[in-house]
Design an enzyme around this catalytic site. Structure first.
Site, PDB file in Angstrom:
ATOM      1  CG  HIS A  85      -1.926   1.129   1.192  1.00  0.00           C
ATOM      2  ND1 HIS A  85      -2.982   1.222   2.074  1.00  0.00           N
ATOM      3  CD2 HIS A  85      -2.032   2.233   0.402  1.00  0.00           C
ATOM      4  CE1 HIS A  85      -3.694   2.313   1.813  1.00  0.00           C
ATOM      5  NE2 HIS A  85      -3.129   2.953   0.815  1.00  0.00           N
ATOM      6  CD  GLU A 139       0.354   5.284  -1.276  1.00  0.00           C
ATOM      7  OE1 GLU A 139       1.137   5.342  -0.309  1.00  0.00           O
ATOM      8  OE2 GLU A 139      -0.879   5.452  -1.152  1.00  0.00           O
ATOM      9  CG  HIS A 143       2.484   8.660   1.974  1.00  0.00           C
ATOM     10  ND1 HIS A 143       2.086   9.053   3.232  1.00  0.00           N
ATOM     11  CD2 HIS A 143       1.373   8.132   1.381  1.00  0.00           C
ATOM     12  CE1 HIS A 143       0.794   8.772   3.400  1.00  0.00           C
ATOM     13  NE2 HIS A 143       0.339   8.218   2.290  1.00  0.00           N
TER      14      HIS A 143
END
Length: 250
Positions: A85, A139, A143
């Site tokens: 993930h 992502e 992040h």
């Protein structure tokens, strides 16, 4: 400067740097000296500003067994294995940085040599079906940019792929007799199997199916700021699972 970078060590570095410039340039270079010191401060402040990573993997059977269901990627149904993930910078106080550099957008060309591995190990299950690029871009931009001073785009995705292989969650659970067969297993046995294999305590996130059963959904492992090794988690996310957890098929 961020308080995390405002340390005695950095004060020493700044003082030594200032003294050197003063000696080299004399009083006439005072303005230039100040500019150089500010530049040096900026370099110090650009260092990583988080304490550890959560490395998060999800079980596709649980992702799909929700009200929103799932859509297989355009490359076909993923393997019955945990999928990545994300690799998320976090802080010991429970906070986390996000969307740290809007100028550093995801560029597929930078991970072209990793594409096939990303499709296998980091597949998208969101609807409508996609290739995975949108997932990876999200992502990285949310992040990954928060650790860009340590890991460039290629490094970030390569590190996550390496961590997945090293963790081998499905292998750890299967070895302990915990299989994705729709059966129920104790939360403690799932945690124990992963810790025995990897050496560090995981955090287990559950979702709830239509029958209100807790399901094994996501596994969090903590990683050092270089993304090179697992560590004990300084803090766990908030959430609860039932004492008995379903491990659904996929």
């Amino acid at each position: 400067m961020n308080p995390k970078n405002h340390t005695p060590e950095n004060h020493i570095k700044i003082s030594l740097f200032t003294a050197k410039v003063e000696a080299d340039m004399g009083s006439k270079g005072f303005i230039s000296m100040k500019l150089l010191v500010l530049l040096h401060l900026a370099i110090l402040c650009s260092s990583q500003d988080f304490d550890f990573y959560y490395f998060v993997q999800q079980w596709p059977g649980s992702y799909c067994d929700t009200q929103n269901s799932c859509c297989y990627p355009t490359t076909g149904k993923p393997a019955a294995d945990f999928g990545i993930h994300g690799l998320w910078p976090n802080n010991i106080d429970g906070s986390y940085p996000s969307n740290c550099d809007s100028n550093n957008r995801f560029q597929q060309s930078q991970v072209s040599d990793l594409t096939s591995s990303l499709q296998r190990n980091w597949p998208t299950l969101a609807c409508p079906s996609g290739s995975g690029v949108q997932f990876w871009a999200h992502e990285w931009e949310k992040h990954g940019t928060c650790s860009e001073s340590l890991l460039k785009q290629h490094d970030y995705f390569e590190a996550a792929l390496d961590l997945k292989q090293r963790a081998n969650l499905l292998g750890a659970l299967t070895k302990a007799g915990i299989e994705a067969d729709g059966g129920f297993y104790s939360l403690s046995s799932i945690k124990g199997a992963i810790k025995n294999a990897i050496g560090y305590t995981p955090y287990i996130e559950c979702n709830v199916d239509a029958s209100r059963n807790s399901q094994l959904y996501q596994v969090y492992l903590c990683v050092d700021t270089s993304a090179s090794g697992f560590i004990e988690c300084p803090v766990f996310p908030k959430g609860r699972c039932g004492s008995q957890i379903e491990f659904p098929t996929f």
